[in-house]
Design an enzyme around this catalytic site. Structure first.
Site, PDB file in Angstrom:
ATOM      1  N   GLY A  89     -16.380   9.169  31.213  1.00 28.25           N
ATOM      2  CA  GLY A  89     -17.332   8.088  31.434  1.00 28.25           C
ATOM      3  C   GLY A  89     -17.035   7.309  32.689  1.00 28.25           C
TER       4      GLY A  89
ATOM      5  N   ALA B 197     -17.099  -1.149  34.557  1.00 24.76           N
ATOM      6  CA  ALA B 197     -15.733  -1.529  34.200  1.00 24.76           C
ATOM      7  C   ALA B 197     -14.700  -0.595  34.787  1.00 24.76           C
ATOM      8  CB  ALA B 197     -15.588  -1.565  32.677  1.00 24.76           C
ATOM      9  N   GLY B 198     -15.113   0.569  35.232  1.00 26.79           N
ATOM     10  CA  GLY B 198     -14.178   1.517  35.803  1.00 26.79           C
ATOM     11  C   GLY B 198     -14.437   2.922  35.300  1.00 26.79           C
ATOM     12  N   ILE B 199     -13.434   3.770  35.421  1.00 25.76           N
ATOM     13  CA  ILE B 199     -13.537   5.174  35.014  1.00 25.76           C
ATOM     14  C   ILE B 199     -12.748   5.366  33.726  1.00 25.76           C
ATOM     15  CG2 ILE B 199     -13.091   7.564  35.696  1.00 25.76           C
ATOM     16  CD1 ILE B 199     -13.191   6.638  38.604  1.00 25.76           C
TER      17      ILE B 199
ATOM     18  N   LYS C  12      -8.870   3.702  30.312  1.00 29.16           N
ATOM     19  CA  LYS C  12      -9.843   3.040  31.180  1.00 29.16           C
ATOM     20  C   LYS C  12      -9.127   2.533  32.426  1.00 29.16           C
ATOM     21  CE  LYS C  12     -13.186   0.562  29.498  1.00 29.16           C
ATOM     22  NZ  LYS C  12     -14.366   1.255  30.058  1.00 29.16           N
TER      23      LYS C  12
ATOM     24  N   ASP D 159     -20.840  -8.366  28.057  1.00 26.60           N
ATOM     25  CA  ASP D 159     -21.514  -7.128  28.468  1.00 26.60           C
ATOM     26  C   ASP D 159     -21.851  -6.274  27.244  1.00 26.60           C
ATOM     27  OD1 ASP D 159     -22.671  -5.306  30.185  1.00 26.60           O
ATOM     28  OD2 ASP D 159     -20.793  -4.359  30.766  1.00 26.60           O
TER      29      ASP D 159
END
Length: 974
Positions: A692, A696-698, A713, A810
């Site tokens: 994903g 927020a990042g990878i 994450k 979020d």
């Protein structure tokens, strides 16, 4: 012999006193140890130290002693202790007052409290005490006058043992999870003055026997309780009552006229129920009444003329009912009225023109009625008016001149009327105004050259007759997020200065007479999510650098005269869901691949010199283009190849060097026992392990050597070597959170450049993937409802059971993850404020939420609270029902909430059944219609425009878990 006896007696008394003193000191020190949990700071209760002095404990903070140095009062307030209350509390047996509040204490109350037989005040409010409330601890507390257990986690039935407290004056069990009915025996508190049972899960009927509480001054029974039946008429006999609140309590029936007997009542709150019938004119006998809130019910009829006697009224809230007729003239004569909110009713005729003439008005809202005539001229006579809202009526004439210099105003909303004339120029310089909505009227004239206002977040002037140029001074509106100037008669060029606004997210200036080109500065406004320049006379080319707009979702420049080639860089704009370049003068070939796969041919229609690669007419053009550039490409390829070889050599060297360094730099911080090392986690950061990507990042899937799977994450822009903005402390707080519907944070791995968060691995991915991917057809209605309940419980925990509360910031379907058993887990809570990318603008880093889920008030306040999360969760509920993404499927600038409202207006015979049937996910072959309608109504409550009108997450959980019986039946196929 007699002297010896006296001596021994004196010695015994002295020994007993010394023992008691030492015992009090010892008890306090043991209490300190138990109340200080692992999370408590070292300096908590730091002056509570051992001493050989007999009276040392009397100087401890929060401790009060009598003349014999015995502790008679203990007050530990707002000390973050995080521990529990130990049995040693019973050793302080001379206590008269025990106040332990806002200390984050957990666990059950010790039975040793029963030893405090001298206690008059027991205050344990604002903690996390749990279990059943042990009513038997009060058997010996014959002197107790106040018992306050507000805002804890007590559950089970309300304790009946406490009715033996004959001196009790104050009782609060509010803000807990008590269930069952209110005991009839609670009517036996003969001296009780204050009774608060609101914010629980109580059911059954409100006992009419409560009318026996003849000393009662305050009664609060509402909010989150769900009673059956209505308001007992007998409550009207409690003549001493001053404050009555039974809000959001599932009440039915009519308001008893007998409440008019409460001559001393100053506050009556019955909002958010299912009350019907008319407002009893008998209520006008409550001559002391100051606050009257009957909003969000099903009341009908007119406002009684007898209310003219209520001269002390400061607040009238009648909004969201079915009231009709005119707003009586006497309302304008009420000398103390500060708040008049009657929106969403059926009021008609002209407003009293003396409204506000009392010089007290603060809040005025008559939205969505059938009111006509002129707006009263003296609404801001008080110079304190904060909200001026008259949208969706039939008002005519100008905005009163008195609104222009009203510096206290925060909201001006007059859209959807028949107002005309020029706008008072002072409106555009008000220092505190946050929102100005003038759309869909007949205003004319030019905007003032100078526009200012540090607080203005939303400026909406759509569909009027404004002329002249758009003032460049709009650059002064540093808080502006939404600028809507469409469907007017503005001319000249688009001022480049507008795009220097740091938090501008949406701009619509379509349907005007604007000329010139698209300012190059638009590419520097990185906070933009929606841009609409359509239906003007713009020329030139689309400026280079569009890929800098990382969160742009809508870009519409259709019906202009824009020329040149379509920028190839658009293929990299992954957030762009709507692109409309139609009816311009674009030339060349439409680029392919990347984000262009999302758009269809309609996005490029009406450009005669534009062609698509799959069209035969493009073949020759493609051939000539390739041939003319063949030589140039050969040179470029050679240069690129040589450079690439050099870069590979350098990169390999750097990677080896960095790998050796990183092996030493990574640190694993675990929040539970983890049987793997930091190096194992880092080894999983490979392209093939990515599951994903997002703001927020990878996210990587990590398979550890011991067989454990974790989700890793990798956060953007955060490392322990930089200023961590409180990151470490906050993450460690999040790591201590334990709830079955919260995705557990196992720990984190960090070095000076990077933070890697370690979560439980969720094999079934996100709710968003199941709803909006090919898997969506496999989610039954029962599964969707179950997921909604579980996600709601997770959010409820963050809002109501964490101290301080945690705002998610979020909430979206992609942040609701599903484990192997399809149980929902809320993810990414509390992270949004840490997603700071030093390479991005501050405006970018401050955006809270994802497009389509952001609550409307954020546009003009730039602030989020728990009601912002509630709005976002409401959007998720709509996704579950409709099966469509919140944006991108409903036309330009229309989100899922707007589409539902539009669909309802288009229905021939609007009803809940008709609306739900029109919007429900067609992939649901069978579903219980009443259940879908029930969840739909909850969703629409969550997405109400005004934050205070939305339920809390506790209320949402209660509604979802306590549906009407009929919702489990009526399975139909459509």
């Amino acid at each position: 012999m007699k002297n010896i006896t006296c001596y021994l007696l004196l010695l015994c008394m002295l020994f007993t006193t010394c023992y008691s003193l030492n015992n009090d000191l010892d008890a306090l020190l043991k209490l300190k140890k138990s109340m200080k949990g692992e999370k408590a700071k070292d300096d908590a209760l730091k002056d509570w130290k051992f001493s050989t002095s007999a009276s040392a404990h009397c100087s401890f903070s929060g401790v009060k002693c009598d003349e014999d140095q015995r502790v008679i009062a203990l007050n530990v307030t707002q000390v973050p202790l995080f521990g529990h209350l130990s049995k040693e509390i019973g050793e302080l047996n001379m206590l008269e007052s025990l106040t332990i509040t806002m200390d984050n204490l957990t666990g059950e109350l010790p039975t040793e409290l029963s030893k405090l037989t001298s206690l008059r005040i027991l205050n344990i409010s604002h903690n996390l005490f749990s279990g059943n409330f042990p009513g038997n601890i009060t058997f010996g507390m014959k002197k107790l006058e106040a018992l306050d257990a507000y805002d804890n986690n007590f559950e089970g039935p309300l304790p009946e043992e406490i009715v033996s407290l004959m001196k009790l004056k104050y009782l609060s069990f509010a803000g807990n999870f008590f269930s069952g009915t209110i005991p009839e025996s609670y009517s036996e508190f003969q001296k009780l003055e204050i009774l608060r049972l609101n914010y629980n899960s109580l059911t059954g009927k409100i006992p009419k026997s409560l009318s026996k509480l003849k000393m009662l001054k305050e009664l609060q029974l509402g909010y989150e309780n769900a009673y059956s039946g209505g308001i007992p008429p007998e409550l009207g006999s409690i003549k001493s009552l001053r404050y009555l609140e039974i809000s959001n309590a599932n009440l039915t029936g009519e308001i008893p006229p007998s409440l008019g007997n409460l001559e001393n009542l100053d506050s009556l709150f019955l909002q958010m129920n299912n009350l019907t019938g008319t407002i009893p004119p008998e209520l006008s006998s409550m001559r002391s009444l100051m606050s009257l809130d009957l909003s969000i019910n099903g009341l009908s009829g007119e406002i009684p003329e007898t209310f003219s006697k209520l001269k002390n009224l400061t607040l009238i809230n009648f909004f969201q009912n079915k009231l009709r007729g005119s707003i009586p003239a006497f309302i304008g004569d009420l000398p103390n009225l500060e708040t008049l909110q009657v929106w969403e009713n059926n009021f008609s005729f002209v407003l009293p023109q003396n409204l506000g003439s009392n010089g007290k008005f603060i809040y005025f809202d008559v939205t969505k009625n059938h009111l006509t005539g002129l707006i009263p001229p003296e609404l801001c006579k008080s110079k304190k008016l904060k909200t001026f809202i008259v949208t969706d009526n039939f008002f005519r004439g100008p905005i009163p001149n008195g609104i222009g210099p009203c510096k206290s105003l925060e909201k001006i909303r007059v859209a959807n009327n028949y107002l005309d004339g020029p706008v008072p120029p002072g409106i555009f310089q008000l220092p505190s105004v946050q929102i100005i909505e003038l759309g869909n009227n007949r205003f004319n004239g030019q905007l003032p050259t100078e526009i200012s206002g540090n607080s203005l977040g939303n400026l909406a002037l759509s569909n009027n007759l404004f002329t002249g140029r758009i003032p460049a001074s709009m650059k002064n509106l540093r808080s502006l997020q939404t600028l809507l100037l469409d469907a007017n008669q503005f001319l000249g060029e688009i001022p480049a200065e507008v795009f220097a606004l740091p938090v501008l997210t949406r701009i619509n200036i379509s349907g005007n007479n604007l000329t010139g080109g698209i300012p190059k500065t638009v590419t520097q406004c990185s906070s933009l999510t929606a841009v609409d320049f359509s239906r003007n006379m713009l020329t030139g080319e689309v400026p280079k650098g569009m890929k800098n707009l990382k969160v742009l979702s809508i870009f519409n420049v259709s019906h202009n005269s824009i020329s040149g080639k379509i920028p190839d860089e658009i293929r990299f704009m992954t957030s762009l869901t709507t692109l409309d370049l139609s009816y311009n003068n674009f030339t060349g070939i439409v680029p392919t691949g990347g984000q262009f796969l999302v758009f269809n041919d309609r996005s490029f229609a009406g450009n005669p010199s534009l062609c698509f690669p799959h069209q035969t007419t493009c073949s020759s053009l493609l051939y000539r283009s390739r041939k003319s550039h063949a030589k140039e490409k050969a040179v470029v390829i050679a240069i690129v190849f040589a450079t690439a070889v050099l870069m590979v050599i350098v990169t390999l060297h750097m990677m080896r060097k960095r790998k050796r360094h990183m092996a030493k730099a990574w640190k694993l911080t675990a929040f539970q026992k983890l049987e793997f090392r930091a190096e194992e986690v880092v080894e999983c950061l490979k392209e093939e392990n990515i599951i994903g990507k997002g703001g927020a990042g990878i996210v990587y899937r990590g398979s550890m050597a011991n067989g454990t799977d974790v989700a890793i994450k990798r956060l953007v822009g955060q490392g322990s070597g930089r200023n961590d903005y409180g990151f470490k402390a906050e993450i460690e707080t999040l790591g201590r959170i334990r709830h079955r519907n919260i995705m557990r944070l196992l720990g984190y791995v960090s070095n000076k450049d990077t933070n890697l968060l370690l979560y439980e691995y969720m094999p079934n991915g996100s709710l968003g993937e199941w709803l909006h991917g090919a898997k969506g057809c496999h989610l039954s209605w029962e599964m969707r409802y179950k997921i909604a309940v579980e996600a709601a419980k997770g959010l409820c925990y963050l809002h109501h059971d964490c101290s301080p509360l945690i705002i998610h910031r979020d909430v979206k379907s992609n942040n609701i993850l599903l484990d192997a058993d399809f149980e929902a887990h809320v993810a990414d809570f509390g992270l949004a404020k840490f997603l700071y990318d030093p390479g991005a603008s501050q405006s970018m880093s401050s955006i809270a939420g994802s497009y389509g889920y952001i609550a409307p008030e954020y546009a003009y306040t730039l602030k989020v609270d728990e009601k912002s999360d509630v709005y976002s969760f409401g959007v998720v509920l709509l996704e579950l029902i409709i099966g469509r993404k919140p944006v991108g499927e409903f036309g330009d600038g229309v989100d899922i909430v707007g589409w539902i409202n539009k669909t309802e207006l288009e229905l021939y015979q609007p009803s809940d059944k008709a609306l739900v049937s029109a919007v429900v996910d067609p992939r649901l072959n069978g579903y219980p219609l009443t259940s879908v309608i029930y969840m739909f109504n909850i969703a629409m409550m969550c997405v109400k425009e005004m934050g205070p009108a939305r339920p809390t997450m506790r209320e949402v959980v209660h509604m979802l878990t306590n549906p009407p019986h009929s919702t489990s039946h009526n399975l139909i196929n459509l």
